[in-house]
Enzyme design. Structure first.
Site, mmCIF file in Angstrom:
data_model
loop_
_atom_site.group_PDB
_atom_site.id
_atom_site.type_symbol
_atom_site.label_atom_id
_atom_site.label_comp_id
_atom_site.label_asym_id
_atom_site.label_seq_id
_atom_site.Cartn_x
_atom_site.Cartn_y
_atom_site.Cartn_z
ATOM 1 N N ASP A 1 -28.930 49.567 41.233
ATOM 2 C CA ASP A 1 -28.488 48.346 40.564
ATOM 3 C C ASP A 1 -27.005 48.480 40.245
ATOM 4 O O ASP A 1 -26.514 49.584 39.976
ATOM 5 C CB ASP A 1 -29.272 48.117 39.273
ATOM 6 C CG ASP A 1 -30.718 47.719 39.541
ATOM 7 O OD1 ASP A 1 -30.987 47.186 40.628
ATOM 8 O OD2 ASP A 1 -31.573 47.967 38.664
ATOM 9 N N ASP B 1 -32.806 41.685 43.634
ATOM 10 C CA ASP B 1 -33.392 41.037 42.452
ATOM 11 C C ASP B 1 -33.006 39.562 42.404
ATOM 12 O O ASP B 1 -33.835 38.698 42.092
ATOM 13 C CB ASP B 1 -32.926 41.732 41.173
ATOM 14 C CG ASP B 1 -33.370 43.186 41.098
ATOM 15 O OD1 ASP B 1 -34.414 43.504 41.699
ATOM 16 O OD2 ASP B 1 -32.680 43.981 40.442
#
Length: 218
Positions: free
Chosen positions: A177, A191
């Protein structure tokens, strides 16, 4: 008189009238049902032609689904490779002051950092989502649904790739991330694709549009 009837023939005489007129009555190949092989082939061609318009739209929608999925997956994969190579173990990069940063972290949980103790479960869920989307593609005639499912598929494949190939191990890998808004969880492009696809599916469902293109009203 008898000689004339013998030469000309009469309608009741067996074998009489075997010329072109008789062939016209029975069909071009003499079949009593008035059909021939050419007519049968023509009907088969017509049926095949009638099925083709129904097949082509589905194939185009499936092509859109996989094109969107490939684009989302490629974008996520390239972004993660760049983050690992250029940003991991370095200071965060400020994009909009403190409001938006690029900061590399490893997330063992679900999207936005939830459920870090259930990595294997989330891996199985991602694989199941891919299977469900593949099954839905067989009856897909809606372009909006093709885009929505393509976003879900690309995002699921992006994070599933991390789960399989990144440390600490197969099916337990931590997802990369890097998008870090202020006062919000850090996430990635996979995401984002999953969330956008999910929102689009909710909107389509509220409108009553099904994946097969039919519209229903409750």
């Amino acid at each position: 008189m008898a000689e004339a009837e013998r030469i000309i023939g009469t309608p009741d005489t067996p074998g009489a009238g075997t010329g072109p007129e008789q062939r016209d009555v029975h069909g071009t190949d003499g079949r009593a049902d008035g059909t021939d092989r050419a007519d049968g082939a023509g009907r088969a061609d017509t049926a095949a032609a009638g099925d083709a318009p129904a097949v082509r739209p589905r194939r185009r929608r499936v092509a859109v689904l996989f094109a969107v999925a490939a684009f989302a997956y490629a974008l996520d994969l390239v972004s993660k490779l760049l983050v690992v190579a250029k940003l991991e173990h370095h200071r965060p990069i400020e994009i909009v002051g403190d409001w938006l940063k690029f900061e590399a972290i490893r997330n063992a949980g679900a999207a936005f950092g939830f459920g870090e103790a259930f990595t294997v479960i989330f891996t199985v869920i991602a694989a199941a989502v891919i299977v469900v989307i593949a099954r839905l593609a067989r009856k897909l005639y809606s372009l909006p649904w093709a885009i929505a499912l393509g976003l879900l598929l690309g995002g699921a494949l992006g994070n599933l790739t991390d789960r399989i190939f990144r440390s600490p191990g197969v099916f337990e890998g931590a997802v990369v991330d890097f998008i870090a808004p202020k006062h919000f969880a850090v996430f990635n492009l996979a995401d984002s694709a999953i969330v956008c696809g999910g929102i689009l599916i909710v909107l389509l469902s509220f409108r009553g549009l099904d994946p097969d293109g039919t519209v229903h009203k409750d």
